[in-house]
Scaffold this active site. Structure first.
Site, PDB file in Angstrom:
ATOM      1  N   HIS A  44      86.889  40.249 -23.688  1.00  0.00           N
ATOM      2  CA  HIS A  44      87.578  39.309 -23.444  1.00  0.00           C
ATOM      3  C   HIS A  44      88.374  37.855 -24.735  1.00  0.00           C
ATOM      4  O   HIS A  44      87.627  38.041 -25.457  1.00  0.00           O
ATOM      5  CB  HIS A  44      86.584  39.212 -22.167  1.00  0.00           C
ATOM      6  N   HIS A  47      85.038  37.356 -27.387  1.00  0.00           N
ATOM      7  CA  HIS A  47      85.805  38.077 -28.655  1.00  0.00           C
ATOM      8  C   HIS A  47      86.943  37.741 -29.091  1.00  0.00           C
ATOM      9  O   HIS A  47      86.635  37.408 -29.898  1.00  0.00           O
ATOM     10  CB  HIS A  47      86.022  39.224 -27.827  1.00  0.00           C
ATOM     11  N   CYS A 152      65.320  44.148 -22.391  1.00  0.00           N
ATOM     12  CA  CYS A 152      66.564  43.924 -21.294  1.00  0.00           C
ATOM     13  C   CYS A 152      67.627  44.418 -22.560  1.00  0.00           C
ATOM     14  O   CYS A 152      67.706  44.547 -23.845  1.00  0.00           O
ATOM     15  CB  CYS A 152      66.833  42.105 -21.570  1.00  0.00           C
ATOM     16  N   CYS A 155      70.389  42.578 -23.914  1.00  0.00           N
ATOM     17  CA  CYS A 155      70.390  42.220 -24.997  1.00  0.00           C
ATOM     18  C   CYS A 155      70.441  43.073 -26.230  1.00  0.00           C
ATOM     19  O   CYS A 155      69.844  43.214 -27.830  1.00  0.00           O
ATOM     20  CB  CYS A 155      69.390  41.153 -25.017  1.00  0.00           C
ATOM     21  N   CYS A 170      66.094  38.018 -18.085  1.00  0.00           N
ATOM     22  CA  CYS A 170      66.081  38.110 -19.116  1.00  0.00           C
ATOM     23  C   CYS A 170      66.563  36.462 -19.246  1.00  0.00           C
ATOM     24  O   CYS A 170      68.163  35.949 -18.144  1.00  0.00           O
ATOM     25  CB  CYS A 170      67.786  38.665 -19.813  1.00  0.00           C
ATOM     26  N   HIS A 173      70.927  36.480 -19.181  1.00  0.00           N
ATOM     27  CA  HIS A 173      71.710  38.013 -18.841  1.00  0.00           C
ATOM     28  C   HIS A 173      71.088  37.842 -17.160  1.00  0.00           C
ATOM     29  O   HIS A 173      71.626  38.201 -16.230  1.00  0.00           O
ATOM     30  CB  HIS A 173      71.691  38.953 -18.952  1.00  0.00           C
ATOM     31  N   LYS A 321      79.037  31.558 -18.547  1.00  0.00           N
ATOM     32  CA  LYS A 321      79.059  32.568 -19.837  1.00  0.00           C
ATOM     33  C   LYS A 321      79.534  33.303 -19.052  1.00  0.00           C
ATOM     34  O   LYS A 321      79.812  33.865 -18.018  1.00  0.00           O
ATOM     35  CB  LYS A 321      77.694  33.222 -20.178  1.00  0.00           C
ATOM     36  N   LYS A 324      80.382  40.717 -17.219  1.00  0.00           N
ATOM     37  CA  LYS A 324      81.171  41.372 -16.212  1.00  0.00           C
ATOM     38  C   LYS A 324      80.260  41.614 -14.910  1.00  0.00           C
ATOM     39  O   LYS A 324      81.220  41.532 -13.274  1.00  0.00           O
ATOM     40  CB  LYS A 324      80.746  43.151 -16.323  1.00  0.00           C
TER      41      LYS A 324
HETATM   42  N1  MSP Z   1      76.936  43.944 -30.763  1.00  0.00           N
HETATM   43  C1  MSP Z   1      76.510  42.607 -31.385  1.00  0.00           C
HETATM   44  C2  MSP Z   1      76.608  42.845 -32.226  1.00  0.00           C
HETATM   45  C3  MSP Z   1      75.642  42.930 -33.846  1.00  0.00           C
HETATM   46  S1  MSP Z   1      76.284  42.489 -34.987  1.00  0.00           S
HETATM   47  C4  MSP Z   1      75.560  43.396 -36.173  1.00  0.00           C
HETATM   48  C5  MSP Z   1      77.303  42.234 -29.385  1.00  0.00           C
HETATM   49  N2  MSP Z   1      78.348  42.465 -29.433  1.00  0.00           N
HETATM   50  S2  MSP Z   1      78.597  41.900 -27.811  1.00  0.00           S
HETATM   51  O1  MSP Z   1      79.973  43.134 -27.403  1.00  0.00           O
HETATM   52  O2  MSP Z   1      77.782  41.031 -26.989  1.00  0.00           O
HETATM   53  O3  MSP Z   1      79.139  40.835 -28.472  1.00  0.00           O
HETATM   54  C6  MSP Z   1      79.111  39.343 -29.209  1.00  0.00           C
HETATM   55  C7  MSP Z   1      79.657  38.197 -29.642  1.00  0.00           C
HETATM   56  O4  MSP Z   1      80.980  38.300 -28.856  1.00  0.00           O
HETATM   57  C8  MSP Z   1      79.264  37.317 -29.325  1.00  0.00           C
HETATM   58  O5  MSP Z   1      78.215  36.384 -30.621  1.00  0.00           O
HETATM   59  C9  MSP Z   1      80.029  35.820 -29.462  1.00  0.00           C
HETATM   60  O6  MSP Z   1      80.227  36.101 -31.251  1.00  0.00           O
HETATM   61  C10 MSP Z   1      81.232  37.230 -28.747  1.00  0.00           C
HETATM   62  N3  MSP Z   1      81.146  36.584 -27.761  1.00  0.00           N
HETATM   63  C11 MSP Z   1      80.520  37.308 -26.607  1.00  0.00           C
HETATM   64  N4  MSP Z   1      80.391  36.514 -25.322  1.00  0.00           N
HETATM   65  C12 MSP Z   1      81.143  35.325 -25.353  1.00  0.00           C
HETATM   66  C13 MSP Z   1      81.420  33.654 -25.287  1.00  0.00           C
HETATM   67  N5  MSP Z   1      81.628  34.270 -23.584  1.00  0.00           N
HETATM   68  N6  MSP Z   1      82.386  33.148 -25.359  1.00  0.00           N
HETATM   69  C14 MSP Z   1      81.737  32.985 -27.021  1.00  0.00           C
HETATM   70  N7  MSP Z   1      81.633  34.353 -27.765  1.00  0.00           N
HETATM   71  C15 MSP Z   1      81.305  35.382 -27.151  1.00  0.00           C
HETATM   72  O7  MSP Z   1      76.152  40.953 -29.757  1.00  0.00           O
END
Ligand code: MSP
Length: 531
Positions: A44, A47, A152, A155, A170, A173, A321, A324
């Site tokens: 999304h 990411h 959680c 997380c 959490c 979440h 935030k 899903k």
């Molecule tokens: N898999 C772990 C990270 C491991 S790194 C060694 C994880 N993955 S995640 O898919 O949840 O992605 C987290 C990252 O995605 C966040 O730290 C951020 O960089 C990005 N984001 C996910 N949702 C976001 C927002 N709503 N806004 C901005 N960035 C976001 O955690």
């Protein structure tokens, strides 16, 4: 770097440097990473935001001649992914293959220039995780214990009752945590409190921005608990080398991806070249793992922590935030049709400064696109091309050495470079756009479209073409396609990404005598679609 209590000499520049031999020049290395994304979710714009920021930084560092390595990938182990696979009646591997591909596709659509894409389910990563685990175990920083606590799954993290909303949900979440009791191996994080404090004191730029550094220091000063690094109840993960009945806790596994990709445990020469020249870009949700656990894990394995961790805020949708469960996720593809790849990239880089949370707004995205891209950059290019067509028979004149824009360009370059160096894309683009606005101003003051052909009109247009050349280089980390197209239209060979700064920003590089072509608007103006 020794174990706890060990210290390293302060070592700080934005890019770590090394020498390739006694007589060869010093080459700066810049290794930039995104978090690896969980495959329980599909890509999304949150990411995408992190990935576009890292991509633009990588592109900038290539332009300034740094040897650059840009890594992204997917995080595929853990309970969360195992359950997502079960819910979809496929094996975790099938699920991971499928979703990992979605991330690859999204990044290809967004012109992401990663040099590698790592998947934690790959054999190379399993080998690296086992190597570091064994090292930390042999160094005496992993011990057996019993864990009983609240977990959680979203997380993949443990919480204390005090951390939770109403004692059972959490804080990230807003979902109930699970009660877990297991015999686990523990990483002795508590021993690293003082080494971490020393590291932070010696490396004031380790975490940026300042507010996030303070948050990380707050965690460390608040006291660190040992944390469980293994699970015996799940099978989807990397087995511990000394006790294969356990798999590694997903965070211990995931963080190591940054080492795997540069040859840890496999290619010592390559590893020595790239580590610790690493710059991690992350969202604020994973600050504790990157700014507290990770440097301690590295210290425990006799490895230096990375150069720095840049922490950005959340991209919110309607003040919340994306998730899903809230059904408020926006996929990058939803916006690409309207804004194009460059319009998408520009908005997130320019309008969401790295640090605070930012609320996504479609209206603001339209305004930014029309204001900066259609009316400024795009309009400048099309005006210049039109007037060169009419007054100079389509042949671009050379700039004046003493142009009033020369000073503006030098200042724009200085400020742009400084901001990229500070990991601040929004300020960098603002600085580059000053040159665009001043150039449009020069045209409006002189109105070359009203002049008769001759040296006067050529002088103004030569200056504007030179400014466009410089802009095409400086803006290329954000707008790779549009800048390449602008380059072509003003008659230059190759592409702005082949250029090297600072030389490419020196006034006078546009040679003149080149064919300038008009074309469809680079950024057609948009009108908001209702709803
Ligand atoms: N898999 C772990 C990270 C491991 S790194 C060694 C994880 N993955 S995640 O898919 O949840 O992605 C987290 C990252 O995605 C966040 O730290 C951020 O960089 C990005 N984001 C996910 N949702 C976001 C927002 N709503 N806004 C901005 N960035 C976001 O955690």
């Amino acid at each position: 770097m020794g174990g706890p209590g060990g210290t390293s000499a302060p070592r700080r520049t934005l890019s770590a440097s090394f020498t390739t031999g006694s007589s060869l020049p010093v080459v700066a290395r810049f290794y930039v990473t995104t978090p690896i994304y969980y495959v329980n979710d599909v890509p999304h714009i949150g990411h995408a935001y992190t990935t576009v920021v890292a991509d633009a930084l990588a592109r900038w560092h290539r332009l300034i001649g740094d040897d650059t390595f840009f890594l992204t990938g997917t995080d595929e182990h853990g309970l969360k992914v195992q359950r997502a696979a079960e819910a979809n009646a496929v094996t975790p591997r099938e699920w991971a293959d499928r979703t990992s591909e979605r991330f690859r596709e999204a990044w290809a659509q967004l012109d992401i220039s990663n040099d590698d894409f790592i998947r934690t389910s790959e054999p190379r990563h399993h080998a690296a995780v086992q190597t570091i685990l064994q090292r930390v175990y042999d160094n005496g920083h992993i011990e057996m214990g019993t864990y009983e606590g609240l977990y959680c799954v979203s997380c993949e993290a443990y919480y204390t009752v005090d951390d939770l909303i109403d004692g059972d949900r959490c804080p990230i979440h807003d979902r109930p945590v699970e009660h877990v009791k297991e015999d686990n191996y523990f990483f002795k994080l508590s021993r690293f409190t003082q080494p971490l404090l020393d590291w932070y004191a010696d490396h004031p730029d380790f975490v940026r921005p300042e507010t996030k550094r303070n948050e990380a220091l707050g965690f460390i000063r608040g006291g660190l608990d040992d944390f469980s690094i293994s699970r015996s109840s799940i099978s989807w993960g990397v087995p511990l080398p000394w006790d294969p009945g356990h798999v590694t806790y997903v965070w211990f596994d995931a963080l190591v991806n940054y080492l795997t990709a540069v040859g840890y445990g496999d290619d010592p020469q390559r590893f020595a070249a790239w580590w610790p020249a690493a710059h991690h870009i992350i969202g604020k949700d994973i600050l504790r793992f990157h700014c507290v656990y990770w440097p301690a894990m590295l210290m425990a394995a006799d490895i230096d922590p990375p150069v720095d961790v840049t922490v950005h805020g959340f991209l919110l949708v309607g003040g919340e935030k994306m998730s899903k469960t809230r059904l408020n996720q926006i996929a990058p593809a939803d916006l690409l049709g309207e804004f194009g790849v460059d319009g998408f990239r520009y908005h997130f880089l320019r309008d969401t400064p790295v640090g605070p949370d930012g609320d996504f707004s479609y209206e603001r995205m339209i305004d930014r696109y029309n204001g900066d891209l259609a009316n400024n950059f795009g309009n400048l290019l099309s005006r210049v091309a039109t007037v060169v067509g009419k007054k100079c028979e389509g042949v671009g004149p050379a700039p004046r050495p003493d142009s009033p824009l020369a000073v503006v360009a030098a200042e724009a370059y200085r400020a742009t470079a400084q901001a990229w160096g500070e990991m601040a894309p929004s300020s960098a683009l603002e600085a580059t756009w000053r040159l665009i606005r001043e150039t449009n101003g020069l045209l409006e003051d002189n109105e070359p479209w009203k002049m008769a052909p001759g040296p006067e009109v050529e002088a103004v247009l030569g200056d504007a073409l030179e400014a466009l050349r410089i802009v095409a280089v400086l803006a290329s980390p954000a707008l790779p396609t549009a800048c390449a197209e602008a380059w072509r239209r003003i008659g230059l060979e190759g592409s702005p990404t082949d250029e090297q700064l600072p030389d490419a920003a020196s006034w006078g590089g546009y040679p003149g005598g080149l064919p300038v072509t008009r074309g469809a608007p680079l950024f057609p103006r948009l009108t908001p679609t209702p709803g």
